[in-house]
Design a protein around this motif. Structure first.
Motif, PDB file in Angstrom:
ATOM      1  N   GLY A 170       0.819  -1.269   0.155  1.00 27.69           N
ATOM      2  CA  GLY A 170      -0.121   0.084  -0.075  1.00 27.69           C
ATOM      3  C   GLY A 170       0.949   1.482  -0.041  1.00 27.69           C
ATOM      4  N   LYS A 171       1.911   1.164   0.680  1.00 27.67           N
ATOM      5  CA  LYS A 171       2.866   2.363   0.910  1.00 27.67           C
ATOM      6  C   LYS A 171       3.506   2.503  -0.557  1.00 27.67           C
ATOM      7  N   LEU A 172       3.959   1.546  -0.998  1.00 21.82           N
ATOM      8  CA  LEU A 172       4.552   1.593  -2.326  1.00 21.82           C
ATOM      9  C   LEU A 172       3.738   2.247  -3.762  1.00 21.82           C
ATOM     10  N   LEU A 173       2.613   1.627  -3.578  1.00 21.81           N
ATOM     11  CA  LEU A 173       1.624   2.455  -4.503  1.00 21.81           C
ATOM     12  C   LEU A 173       1.189   3.928  -4.045  1.00 21.81           C
ATOM     13  N   GLU A 174       1.246   4.002  -2.843  1.00 21.21           N
ATOM     14  CA  GLU A 174       1.002   5.646  -2.433  1.00 21.21           C
ATOM     15  C   GLU A 174       2.237   6.609  -3.013  1.00 21.21           C
ATOM     16  N   GLU A 175       3.258   6.000  -2.753  1.00 18.88           N
ATOM     17  CA  GLU A 175       4.410   6.601  -3.235  1.00 18.88           C
ATOM     18  C   GLU A 175       4.614   6.872  -4.530  1.00 18.88           C
ATOM     19  N   ALA A 176       4.039   6.042  -5.266  1.00 14.16           N
ATOM     20  CA  ALA A 176       4.208   6.000  -6.715  1.00 14.16           C
ATOM     21  C   ALA A 176       2.955   6.809  -7.356  1.00 14.16           C
ATOM     22  N   GLY A 177       2.112   7.669  -6.588  1.00 15.35           N
ATOM     23  CA  GLY A 177       1.122   8.587  -6.876  1.00 15.35           C
ATOM     24  C   GLY A 177      -0.201   7.756  -7.073  1.00 15.35           C
ATOM     25  N   LEU A 178      -0.706   6.687  -6.791  1.00 15.65           N
ATOM     26  CA  LEU A 178      -1.687   6.258  -6.947  1.00 15.65           C
ATOM     27  C   LEU A 178      -2.846   6.429  -5.712  1.00 15.65           C
ATOM     28  N   ASN A 179      -3.956   6.645  -6.107  1.00 19.68           N
ATOM     29  CA  ASN A 179      -4.934   7.301  -5.115  1.00 19.68           C
ATOM     30  C   ASN A 179      -5.947   6.174  -5.092  1.00 19.68           C
ATOM     31  N   SER A 180      -5.884   5.446  -3.704  1.00 21.21           N
ATOM     32  CA  SER A 180      -6.705   4.280  -3.444  1.00 21.21           C
ATOM     33  C   SER A 180      -8.439   4.579  -3.639  1.00 21.21           C
ATOM     34  N   THR A 181      -8.777   5.855  -3.708  1.00 20.33           N
ATOM     35  CA  THR A 181     -10.421   5.842  -3.852  1.00 20.33           C
ATOM     36  C   THR A 181     -10.651   6.075  -5.432  1.00 20.33           C
ATOM     37  N   ASN A 182      -9.662   5.779  -6.365  1.00 16.40           N
ATOM     38  CA  ASN A 182     -10.024   5.663  -7.873  1.00 16.40           C
ATOM     39  C   ASN A 182      -9.635   4.059  -8.078  1.00 16.40           C
ATOM     40  N   PRO A 183     -10.287   3.439  -8.957  1.00 15.73           N
ATOM     41  CA  PRO A 183     -10.055   1.948  -9.385  1.00 15.73           C
ATOM     42  C   PRO A 183      -8.581   2.072  -9.808  1.00 15.73           C
ATOM     43  N   ILE A 184      -7.909   0.806  -9.459  1.00 14.00           N
ATOM     44  CA  ILE A 184      -6.432   0.555  -9.660  1.00 14.00           C
ATOM     45  C   ILE A 184      -6.657  -0.846 -10.669  1.00 14.00           C
ATOM     46  N   LEU A 185      -6.375  -0.744 -11.858  1.00 10.18           N
ATOM     47  CA  LEU A 185      -6.384  -1.884 -12.745  1.00 10.18           C
ATOM     48  C   LEU A 185      -4.894  -2.293 -13.132  1.00 10.18           C
ATOM     49  N   MET A 186      -4.907  -3.898 -13.044  1.00  7.20           N
ATOM     50  CA  MET A 186      -3.470  -4.366 -13.357  1.00  7.20           C
ATOM     51  C   MET A 186      -3.815  -5.363 -14.759  1.00  7.20           C
ATOM     52  N   ILE A 187      -2.903  -4.775 -15.552  1.00  4.72           N
ATOM     53  CA  ILE A 187      -2.776  -5.648 -16.952  1.00  4.72           C
ATOM     54  C   ILE A 187      -1.965  -6.491 -17.053  1.00  4.72           C
ATOM     55  N   ALA A 188      -2.275  -7.808 -17.284  1.00  4.44           N
ATOM     56  CA  ALA A 188      -1.386  -8.904 -17.595  1.00  4.44           C
ATOM     57  C   ALA A 188      -0.916  -8.720 -19.059  1.00  4.44           C
ATOM     58  N   VAL A 189       0.213  -8.039 -19.413  1.00  6.31           N
ATOM     59  CA  VAL A 189       0.531  -7.758 -20.573  1.00  6.31           C
ATOM     60  C   VAL A 189       0.899  -8.683 -21.649  1.00  6.31           C
ATOM     61  N   LEU A 190       1.488  -9.739 -20.773  1.00  4.02           N
ATOM     62  CA  LEU A 190       2.259 -10.761 -21.775  1.00  4.02           C
ATOM     63  C   LEU A 190       1.486 -12.129 -21.316  1.00  4.02           C
ATOM     64  N   GLY A 191       1.618 -13.046 -22.368  1.00  6.60           N
ATOM     65  CA  GLY A 191       1.268 -14.554 -21.933  1.00  6.60           C
ATOM     66  C   GLY A 191       2.741 -15.182 -21.757  1.00  6.60           C
ATOM     67  N   SER A 192       2.557 -16.502 -21.486  1.00  2.00           N
ATOM     68  CA  SER A 192       3.839 -17.279 -21.052  1.00  2.00           C
ATOM     69  C   SER A 192       4.793 -17.340 -22.240  1.00  2.00           C
ATOM     70  N   SER A 193       4.425 -16.878 -23.380  1.00  2.00           N
ATOM     71  CA  SER A 193       5.304 -16.768 -24.772  1.00  2.00           C
ATOM     72  C   SER A 193       4.510 -15.865 -25.559  1.00  2.00           C
ATOM     73  N   ASP A 194       5.532 -15.637 -26.546  1.00  2.00           N
ATOM     74  CA  ASP A 194       5.050 -14.670 -27.689  1.00  2.00           C
ATOM     75  C   ASP A 194       3.686 -15.239 -28.260  1.00  2.00           C
ATOM     76  N   ALA A 195       3.707 -16.545 -28.575  1.00  2.00           N
ATOM     77  CA  ALA A 195       2.531 -17.344 -29.209  1.00  2.00           C
ATOM     78  C   ALA A 195       1.440 -17.366 -28.437  1.00  2.00           C
ATOM     79  N   LYS A 196       1.627 -17.005 -27.030  1.00  2.00           N
ATOM     80  CA  LYS A 196       0.501 -17.031 -26.242  1.00  2.00           C
ATOM     81  C   LYS A 196       0.179 -15.747 -25.635  1.00  2.00           C
ATOM     82  N   THR A 197       0.479 -14.834 -26.306  1.00  2.00           N
ATOM     83  CA  THR A 197       0.371 -13.135 -26.044  1.00  2.00           C
ATOM     84  C   THR A 197      -0.645 -12.479 -27.000  1.00  2.00           C
TER      85      THR A 197
END
Length: 351
Positions: A170-197
């Motif tokens: 929580g402190k790490l997110l706060e220090e990075a400027g994230l506001n806990s009152t607004n939604p935080i979305l994590m994006i799984a950018v990559l699959g386990s390989s290029d062919a699965k991304t």
């Protein structure tokens, strides 16, 4: 009092899924002793698990060493297990199971290893699957081979974080400027390989849609430093307004740190994989995009209003699937075919 060994080597998602066997056994009888044999690199998803009495960790890159496996098997023989469940079902776990000399050994039916086990079950073949969650169904079959029950339903896996870990994240997110009152979305950018991304230009379109639909949402990426080039490629493929919503410098430097960060997120969206299973185990809503190469029937676990999944088979016609090669399937799995289901997920979980 019975003593159990569960063997589940390799991938972190498998290790997390099979931890449900530990919970099931403990729920049946709290006096049972449950040991869990896994690869050392996967231990973070089952640390502090109250239903695991002992973790047995196989060293990295040692599972093909016969002398090492024999040593482990003979050490485990001294534990005097009543029951061994071999969920992994490969040569290394076959050997370890044999050497434990447990009273009852249960595994999958294979021509070359069935003699090792007292009871074997046939594993569902993905391409013949007639029902969802075959990865769970096969594990439930293993349990039924011992507990002799007509119906077994495994509980959803759970990841256990300490309060210190959650507070530090929580402190790490706060220090990075994230506001806990607004939604935080994590994006799984990559699959386990290029062919699965999922193609990065398509994923950029998905992120632009997320930002347009949820303009106050804050976006962070799930990646490790050596994937930065692909992450930057996705970032610069997004609209400028979407880029402004992305906080790129927040990522877990370890699996436990990643898990703690994820526990603060309102959803995980992106490529299907281990991160999706981890999010489910932390009660974080998920929207996962399956690679055409992965069986949704096998691995779309615990799908409900909080956990959505989409596969190219869900949106392509039978005729399209017949005429397209596997490589062409992704190019036809366009954002426009995903967004309608994504909108339902957003409406139920993020608005």
């Amino acid at each position: 009092m019975k003593k159990f060994l569960i063997i589940q080597q390799k991938m972190i998602g498998d290790v997390l899924t099979s931890s449900s066997l530990c919970t099931y056994i403990k729920n049946k009888d709290q006096s049972s002793i449950v040991h869990y044999l896994i690869n050392e690199s996967t231990k973070d998803v089952v640390l502090h698990h109250p239903d695991i009495d002992k973790l047995i960790l196989l060293k990295k890159n040692k599972e093909s060493s016969i002398p090492y496996l024999v040593k482990i098997g003979l050490l485990l023989r001294k534990e005097k297990y009543d029951v061994v469940f071999d969920v992994y079902a490969k040569l290394s776990s076959n050997l370890i199971s044999l050497l434990t000399n447990a009273d009852i050994k249960i595994g999958y039916k294979k021509s070359y290893s069935s003699f090792i086990y007292h009871r074997t079950i046939s594993r569902t073949k993905d391409h013949l699957a007639l029902e969802a969650n075959t990865a769970l169904k096969d594990r439930e079959k293993l349990l039924r081979a011992y507990f002799n029950e007509k119906s077994i339903e495994l509980p959803k896996p759970t990841i256990f974080l300490t309060e210190v870990e959650k507070n530090d994240a929580g402190k790490l997110l706060e220090e990075a400027g994230l506001n806990s009152t607004n939604p935080i979305l994590m994006i799984a950018v990559l699959g386990s390989s290029d062919a699965k991304t999922y193609p990065l230009d398509y994923m950029a379109h998905i992120l632009d849609h997320l930002h347009e639909t949820l303009p106050k949402a804050q976006i962070i990426f799930n990646y490790i430093p050596n994937q930065l080039e692909q992450v930057n490629q996705l970032y610069y493929a997004c609209k400028t307004s979407t880029q402004n919503a992305v906080i790129r410098d927040v990522y877990g430097k370890s699996i436990r740190e990643f898990l703690a960060l994820l526990s603060h997120c309102d959803a995980l969206i992106g490529n299907e994989g281990g991160a999706v299973n981890m999010a489910k185990a932390l009660e974080v809503p998920t929207f996962s995009i399956f690679s055409p190469q992965i069986s949704k029937e096998a691995w779309s676990l615990f799908e409900n209003e909080q956990n959505y999944a989409i596969h190219v088979n869900d949106v392509l016609s039978a005729e399209e699937k017949r005429r397209l090669t596997n490589n062409e399937l992704y190019s036809n799995f366009t954002p426009q075919r995903i967004i309608p289901l994504l909108n339902k997920f957003i409406a139920l979980n993020l608005t």
